[in-house]
Motif scaffolding. Structure first.
Motif, PDB file in Angstrom:
ATOM      1  N   ASP A   1     -81.958 -38.442  -1.520  1.00 53.70           N
ATOM      2  CA  ASP A   1     -81.945 -39.894  -1.683  1.00 53.70           C
ATOM      3  C   ASP A   1     -80.506 -40.375  -1.811  1.00 53.70           C
ATOM      4  N   PRO A   2     -79.975 -41.125  -0.837  1.00 52.25           N
ATOM      5  CA  PRO A   2     -78.575 -41.569  -0.920  1.00 52.25           C
ATOM      6  C   PRO A   2     -78.302 -42.491  -2.106  1.00 52.25           C
ATOM      7  N   ALA A   3     -79.336 -43.128  -2.642  1.00 53.21           N
ATOM      8  CA  ALA A   3     -79.140 -43.998  -3.797  1.00 53.21           C
ATOM      9  C   ALA A   3     -78.783 -43.197  -5.046  1.00 53.21           C
ATOM     10  N   ARG A   4     -79.067 -41.883  -5.019  1.00 49.57           N
ATOM     11  CA  ARG A   4     -78.773 -41.046  -6.184  1.00 49.57           C
ATOM     12  C   ARG A   4     -77.421 -40.356  -6.093  1.00 49.57           C
ATOM     13  N   LYS A   5     -76.733 -40.497  -4.979  1.00 49.52           N
ATOM     14  CA  LYS A   5     -75.476 -39.748  -4.811  1.00 49.52           C
ATOM     15  C   LYS A   5     -74.413 -40.249  -5.776  1.00 49.52           C
ATOM     16  N   PHE A   6     -73.588 -39.307  -6.251  1.00 48.30           N
ATOM     17  CA  PHE A   6     -72.423 -39.682  -7.057  1.00 48.30           C
ATOM     18  C   PHE A   6     -71.317 -38.691  -6.764  1.00 48.30           C
ATOM     19  N   PHE A   7     -70.203 -39.191  -6.258  1.00 46.06           N
ATOM     20  CA  PHE A   7     -69.069 -38.378  -5.812  1.00 46.06           C
ATOM     21  C   PHE A   7     -67.930 -38.582  -6.802  1.00 46.06           C
ATOM     22  N   VAL A   8     -67.622 -37.546  -7.574  1.00 43.07           N
ATOM     23  CA  VAL A   8     -66.527 -37.610  -8.549  1.00 43.07           C
ATOM     24  C   VAL A   8     -65.537 -36.499  -8.239  1.00 43.07           C
ATOM     25  N   MET A   9     -64.250 -36.807  -8.308  1.00 44.33           N
ATOM     26  CA  MET A   9     -63.244 -35.799  -7.985  1.00 44.33           C
ATOM     27  C   MET A   9     -61.937 -36.093  -8.715  1.00 44.33           C
ATOM     28  N   ASP A  10     -61.117 -35.044  -8.782  1.00 45.12           N
ATOM     29  CA  ASP A  10     -59.789 -35.132  -9.390  1.00 45.12           C
ATOM     30  C   ASP A  10     -58.726 -35.154  -8.300  1.00 45.12           C
ATOM     31  N   MET A  11     -57.557 -35.656  -8.643  1.00 45.82           N
ATOM     32  CA  MET A  11     -56.398 -35.451  -7.780  1.00 45.82           C
ATOM     33  C   MET A  11     -56.057 -33.963  -7.863  1.00 45.82           C
ATOM     34  N   PHE A  12     -56.202 -33.269  -6.733  1.00 48.33           N
ATOM     35  CA  PHE A  12     -56.082 -31.818  -6.792  1.00 48.33           C
ATOM     36  C   PHE A  12     -54.647 -31.387  -7.068  1.00 48.33           C
ATOM     37  N   PRO A  13     -54.484 -30.242  -7.750  1.00 46.02           N
ATOM     38  CA  PRO A  13     -53.169 -29.823  -8.223  1.00 46.02           C
ATOM     39  C   PRO A  13     -52.406 -28.990  -7.196  1.00 46.02           C
ATOM     40  N   TYR A  14     -51.101 -28.951  -7.394  1.00 48.75           N
ATOM     41  CA  TYR A  14     -50.265 -27.989  -6.677  1.00 48.75           C
ATOM     42  C   TYR A  14     -50.373 -26.655  -7.412  1.00 48.75           C
ATOM     43  N   PRO A  15     -50.600 -25.551  -6.715  1.00 48.47           N
ATOM     44  CA  PRO A  15     -50.764 -24.259  -7.394  1.00 48.47           C
ATOM     45  C   PRO A  15     -49.429 -23.677  -7.861  1.00 48.47           C
ATOM     46  N   SER A  16     -49.009 -24.065  -9.022  1.00 55.16           N
ATOM     47  CA  SER A  16     -47.725 -23.644  -9.586  1.00 55.16           C
ATOM     48  C   SER A  16     -47.754 -22.184  -9.986  1.00 55.16           C
ATOM     49  N   GLY A  17     -46.607 -21.535  -9.865  1.00 57.18           N
ATOM     50  CA  GLY A  17     -46.487 -20.137 -10.273  1.00 57.18           C
ATOM     51  C   GLY A  17     -46.657 -19.949 -11.759  1.00 57.18           C
ATOM     52  N   ALA A  18     -46.370 -21.003 -12.526  1.00 58.22           N
ATOM     53  CA  ALA A  18     -46.505 -20.906 -13.974  1.00 58.22           C
ATOM     54  C   ALA A  18     -47.953 -21.058 -14.428  1.00 58.22           C
ATOM     55  N   GLY A  19     -48.848 -21.363 -13.518  1.00 55.06           N
ATOM     56  CA  GLY A  19     -50.242 -21.580 -13.890  1.00 55.06           C
ATOM     57  C   GLY A  19     -50.418 -22.899 -14.615  1.00 55.06           C
ATOM     58  N   LEU A  20     -51.568 -23.057 -15.242  1.00 60.54           N
ATOM     59  CA  LEU A  20     -51.882 -24.298 -15.941  1.00 60.54           C
ATOM     60  C   LEU A  20     -51.277 -24.303 -17.338  1.00 60.54           C
ATOM     61  N   HIS A  21     -50.879 -25.481 -17.799  1.00 63.75           N
ATOM     62  CA  HIS A  21     -50.663 -25.690 -19.227  1.00 63.75           C
ATOM     63  C   HIS A  21     -51.741 -26.651 -19.705  1.00 63.75           C
ATOM     64  N   VAL A  22     -51.828 -26.858 -21.005  1.00 60.95           N
ATOM     65  CA  VAL A  22     -52.963 -27.626 -21.532  1.00 60.95           C
ATOM     66  C   VAL A  22     -52.919 -29.088 -21.129  1.00 60.95           C
ATOM     67  N   GLY A  23     -51.797 -29.554 -20.581  1.00 60.08           N
ATOM     68  CA  GLY A  23     -51.746 -30.925 -20.095  1.00 60.08           C
ATOM     69  C   GLY A  23     -52.442 -31.098 -18.761  1.00 60.08           C
ATOM     70  N   HIS A  24     -52.461 -30.030 -17.954  1.00 54.80           N
ATOM     71  CA  HIS A  24     -53.084 -30.135 -16.626  1.00 54.80           C
ATOM     72  C   HIS A  24     -54.573 -30.448 -16.675  1.00 54.80           C
TER      73      HIS A  24
END
Length: 981
Positions: free
Chosen positions: A52-75
């Protein structure tokens, strides 16, 4: 209860170790049961069921750059927020698409490759694997089948495909829409459109043009085109940088290398043709006003006039101004040093009496100003080393007189023509009419080198009074330009007079005169510039373009996509300050010169050796999420229509229902993505005119950072604080406060929090820190508060000694205060989840959890009436512990498949209300009365309050102000004087 809490044999206490076990258990269950996989209505990811297209919900984040340092808690702040909302919407019955990916191309990976010798593809994949592991520990609801990387050839094949669609399109100015270039060629061939172009200056008919000229004419219309333009050249990085990638000090943001201005032939995208639509459609989006303002300011639409100043023969200096009403006040003309007329207007000798300041003696020195040509060359050379940001900085103004004059078309006054670095060749016409009395930059230059000033807009008396010594007739006494509106003065000529008119009327009058006299015309101008789309680097998308013997670009057939990056170990840029860059692709063996059959037999061609900027892959990634396994199309039309347009109901223009990301991308990424989307919409490839319907910018997580005496940041973890101050390796350091990240060396890895508290605690803490859209400090001591909430929730349901669920308490009545509190919490939390006010959600859940704790302490039992809705409401925030508790409560179905609780309307109705009572406007107490109580009943109750009864012994009631359920104010009077109190 308290003895149990402190018991040493509490084997089943919720601690970091148990949290880790629970989290790993449920992450395995979710993966094995493919919980987060969402079906498409058609194609590879379809499960065959009708959606049912009335039920669709598309949520997303601005995708990250894969840093060598990995994630910190701010990401993860935004990632957690989108996940909380996705889980909540799934519980509300929505079909939630929540994908994730990696913005993998760009300078950082290539710089790392240069430093270490490792191929960017290798380090990027390693970084992605590490980030994928860190994100999995958070329990995010990403559909793993839809993960993308912009550096994957299977992905950038379609980036190249979209570029070809842009290259093979033009903007029809009559409709403001993109159309296939073949339709333009057909109109040329049929004579329906004149082949007007810079490549056909004589406007010869199409049939008279040779094949090469025809190609040049068509190329001049394309939305993707090549042009020589002044650019920010960074030899240290070996590439051109966008203005936003250059610091105010004229250095690169990546690597801190010096940046120079130079002219180079570059690929450009004609975003300016869509400026009006990019502006107008902002009104239809659910974005914050501040974000819309940032985009409007970047586009910079302004209405004014083009004015032409004759310089002899057919040549003229054309300027654009938003204040044509001040034309009588124009006393000199300033050109950008790169303006094409500079050479022609530079005199051989200084006119007699030319002031030394006009010659540039103050800024260049006497040795450089012996002649106009020498001064101009010296000044232009100095300017060439400055970036646009440096030239626009608030710095002392300088200029050099060319030795030539033009005439003011309305006053007839002679106006000296100068060059100055604050005028940019790439903005407007590269020339301005200077009105120093009414433009601050012109005023500063006029003061600096003693140029004439004529006031033509009278400042207000208040404005003058605020500037001691200022007189209306002498701008030099003002201390600054008057840039406001007002009555025109000193603006009467033989052909037109503006004296006595107000600003807006004067604008209309002067534009009317300019157009009737042939001296100018009305024009809409934009600050927005066409998008410089070339980079002289390796780690980016290759262009699907080759060149034949004419040097003109040819699009490769779609069958030859993707054009893959060639294998190489030579990533280092090669170019000095003045050399033409040699991109790494030009040095890759066998790449640049190739033989291809693209329709007319096997022939030699030269490949384009620049690569696309990092922005390219992020312009359309939301569309690839929809159909990532499709090898035949960049997205199936039916799938795109389902997730982007939905049921088509309501006033929607964007497709993504919720897009969460940082405000640092408020302009460029969003503007570029909107631009690409509009082209795809015009060409019929997507079903909505905008990509993102609702946009939410999360704030930053801030943390302490420290610098040594040289001003360099040092690792925050290694700073030692003592009574004598702060020290790093024995050296005193200074404390700062800033955005957590690698550059400030103040990162905290989420792995540390996972080990100490568990992922659910980190998730809930980041949502509880404050409103999602504001910056918040990282305060590790506060994590314990959320940790205790989860411990208390666990303890309310589970016996810590046995691990069994507590006994069920006697059911609560509908009037029980705890039952009413639970229903109010459900009602409020439902609203706050929808508003993304997750910090308030945590506060309300904490109140309910505390009340449940007191109940359990009294009854030595737990009531499911409270525990179950509390677990369900906690689930979006802390899904692992909630899933475990739901299972322990005996439910066979997963909490993921359970509906969010709905408040009982009857329990929300309060039978009694508390009303504050004031006497003559002064608070005197409050009363509790039935909600249906009449004014007389409420007044009687108020008069019985002890403080009021005593006061009324000397007063008489004059009248009553009563707002049902809210306010009771008793107005009194003195019985003897008859006056009111």
């Amino acid at each position: 209860m308290s003895s149990e809490s402190s018991a040493t044999d509490a084997k089943f206490r919720y601690d970091a170790a148990l949290a880790g076990q629970i989290e790993m258990k449920w992450q395995e269950i979710w993966a094995d049961q493919r919980t987060f996989e969402i079906a498409n209505p058609a194609g590879t990811l379809s499960n065959g069921s009708a959606l049912d297209p009335a039920r669709k919900f598309f949520v997303m984040d601005m995708f990250p750059y894969p840093s060598g340092a990995g994630l910190h808690v701010g990401h993860p702040l935004g990632f957690i927020a989108s996940d909380v909302y996705a889980r909540y919407m799934r519980m509300r019955g929505k079909l939630v698409l929540h994908p994730f990916g990696f913005d993998a191309f760009g300078l950082p990976a290539e710089q790392y490759a240069i430093e270490t010798g490792q191929h960017p593809a290798v380090t990027t994949e390693q970084n992605i694997a590490n980030m994928r592991r860190q994100l999995r520990r958070l329990g995010l609801t990403h559909d793993p089948r839809r993960e993308i990387s912009t550096a994957d050839p299977r992905y950038y094949r379609w980036t190249q495909w979209i570029f070809l669609k842009i290259f093979n399109s033009w903007c029809d100015l009559d409709t403001g829409k993109a159309r296939p270039i073949d339709e333009l060629i057909r109109e040329f061939e049929q004579g329906a459109r004149s082949a007007t172009s810079i490549a056909n200056p004589d406007a010869r008919p199409w049939r008279e043009l040779d094949d090469v000229t025809k190609r040049k004419v068509v190329d001049s219309y394309r939305l993707a085109f090549r042009q020589e333009a002044p650019v920010n050249w960074c030899p240290g990085l070996g590439t051109v940088l966008a203005n936003e990638e250059v610091t105010a000090e004229g250095r690169s943001e990546v690597g801190n290398y010096p940046v120079y201005r130079r002219r180079m032939r570059q690929w450009m995208l004609r975003i300016t043709a869509f400026a009006d639509r990019l502006l107008a459609d902002l009104d239809k989006l659910e974005w914050t006003d501040s974000l819309k303002t940032m985009q409007r300011n970047w586009i910079g639409r302004s209405q004014g006039a083009d004015i032409r100043f004759q310089v002899g023969g057919d040549s003229c200096i054309q300027v654009f101004t938003t204040r044509p009403d001040t034309l009588f006040g124009a006393t000199f003309v300033v050109l950008a040093p790169e303006h094409p007329l500079v050479g022609a207007l530079t005199a051989s000798d200084w006119p007699e009496g030319t002031p030394a300041r006009w010659r540039g003696a103050d800024s260049l020195g006497d040795a450089a100003v012996g002649s106009p040509s020498a001064a101009v060359a010296a000044y232009a050379g100095r300017t060439a080393s400055l970036t646009d940001r440096q030239r626009q900085a608030d710095a002392p103004k300088s200029a050099v007189f060319l030795g030539s004059y033009v005439e003011n078309p309305v006053s007839g006054a002679k106006m000296p023509v100068l060059i100055s670095d604050y005028v940019l060749a790439g903005y407007g016409t590269g020339a301005i009419m200077a009105v120093p009395a009414h433009d601050q930059r012109d005023y500063e230059l006029a003061i600096a080198i003693d140029l004439p000033m004529v006031p033509v807009v009278r400042p207000g008396d208040q404005w003058l009074a605020e500037r001691p010594g200022a007189t209306a007739e002498a701008p030099a006494t003002w201390g600054e330009a008057y840039e406001g509106q007002g009555e025109l003065v000193n603006s009467a000529g033989t052909e037109v007079s503006l004296d006595g008119l107000r600003t807006e009327d004067a604008k209309l009058r002067i534009i009317e005169w300019l157009e009737s006299s042939g001296r100018g015309n009305l024009r809409i101008s934009y600050k927005l510039r066409d998008w410089l789309f070339s980079r002289q680097r390796y780690w980016g998308e290759p262009f699907p373009i080759v060149y034949d013997e004419t040097g003109l670009p040819i699009a490769l057939p779609e069958s030859m996509l993707p054009v893959k990056l060639p294998p190489t170990t030579d990533f280092r840029p090669r170019a000095g300050d003045s050399e033409e860059p040699t991109p790494p692709l030009a040095r890759a063996p066998g790449f640049e010169i190739t033989e291809l059959d693209i329709g007319d037999g096997l022939r030699p061609y030269r490949r384009e050796t620049n690569t696309m900027p990092q922005w390219a892959g992020s312009c359309w990634y939301y569309l690839r999420y929809l159909d990532p396994l499709n090898d035949e199309q960049f997205v199936d039309p039916g799938v795109e229509r389902f997730w982007m347009a939905g049921s088509g109901e309501g006033d929607r223009t964007g497709g993504v229902d919720l897009y969460i990301g940082g405000v640092e991308h408020a302009v460029l990424h969003l503007l570029y993505a909107r631009f690409w989307h509009k082209i795809l919409f015009d060409l019929g490839y997507v079903s909505t005119p905008e990509p993102f319907q609702r946009l939410y910018n999360q704030g930053y997580i801030l943390a302490d950072a420290f610098t040594n005496p040289a001003g360099r940041y040092v690792p925050a973890d290694d700073v030692v604080e003592s009574e004598d101050g702060l020290f790093y390796q024995g050296e005193r350091v200074r404390r700062h406060y800033g955005k957590m990240g690698k550059s400030l060396k103040n990162s905290v890895a989420p792995d540390e929090i996972y080990l100490s508290y568990g992922a659910d605690t980190l998730r809930m803490y980041e949502m509880a820190m404050g409103p999602l859209d504001v910056d918040r400090p990282w305060q590790p001591d506060d994590i314990v508060g959320v940790y205790r909430f989860l411990q208390r929730l666990w303890r309310n349901i589970v016996n810590e000694q046995t691990g069994e669920v507590r006994p069920e308490a006697v059911p609560l009545s509908g009037n029980d205060p705890l039952h009413k509190l639970a229903q109010r919490t459900i009602d409020e939390v439902t609203r706050f989840f929808g508003e993304l006010r997750f910090n308030v959600v945590v506060a309300r859940l904490t109140d309910l959890n505390n009340a449940l704790t007191q109940f359990v302490h009294r009854q030595h039992a737990c009531t499911r009436q409270i525990a179950e809705p509390l677990v369900l409401m906690t689930f979006p925030l802390a899904p692992h512990i909630a899933s475990e508790l739901w299972e322990k409560l005996g439910h066979q179905e997963r909490v993921d498949d359970t509906a969010f609780p709905v408040a009982d309307p009857a329990a929300l109705e309060e039978v009694q209300v508390v009303i504050p009572v004031t006497v003559d406007g002064r608070p005197r107490g409050s009363i509790t009365v039935e909600r249906t109580a009449t004014e007389a009943e409420v007044t009687a109750a108020g008069l019985q309050l002890e403080a009021i009864a005593k006061l009324m012994e000397t007063k008489e009631l004059d009248r009553v102000v009563f707002v049902p359920g809210r306010i009771l104010n008793l107005v009194t009077r003195d019985p003897e004087a008859g006056t009111r109190g």
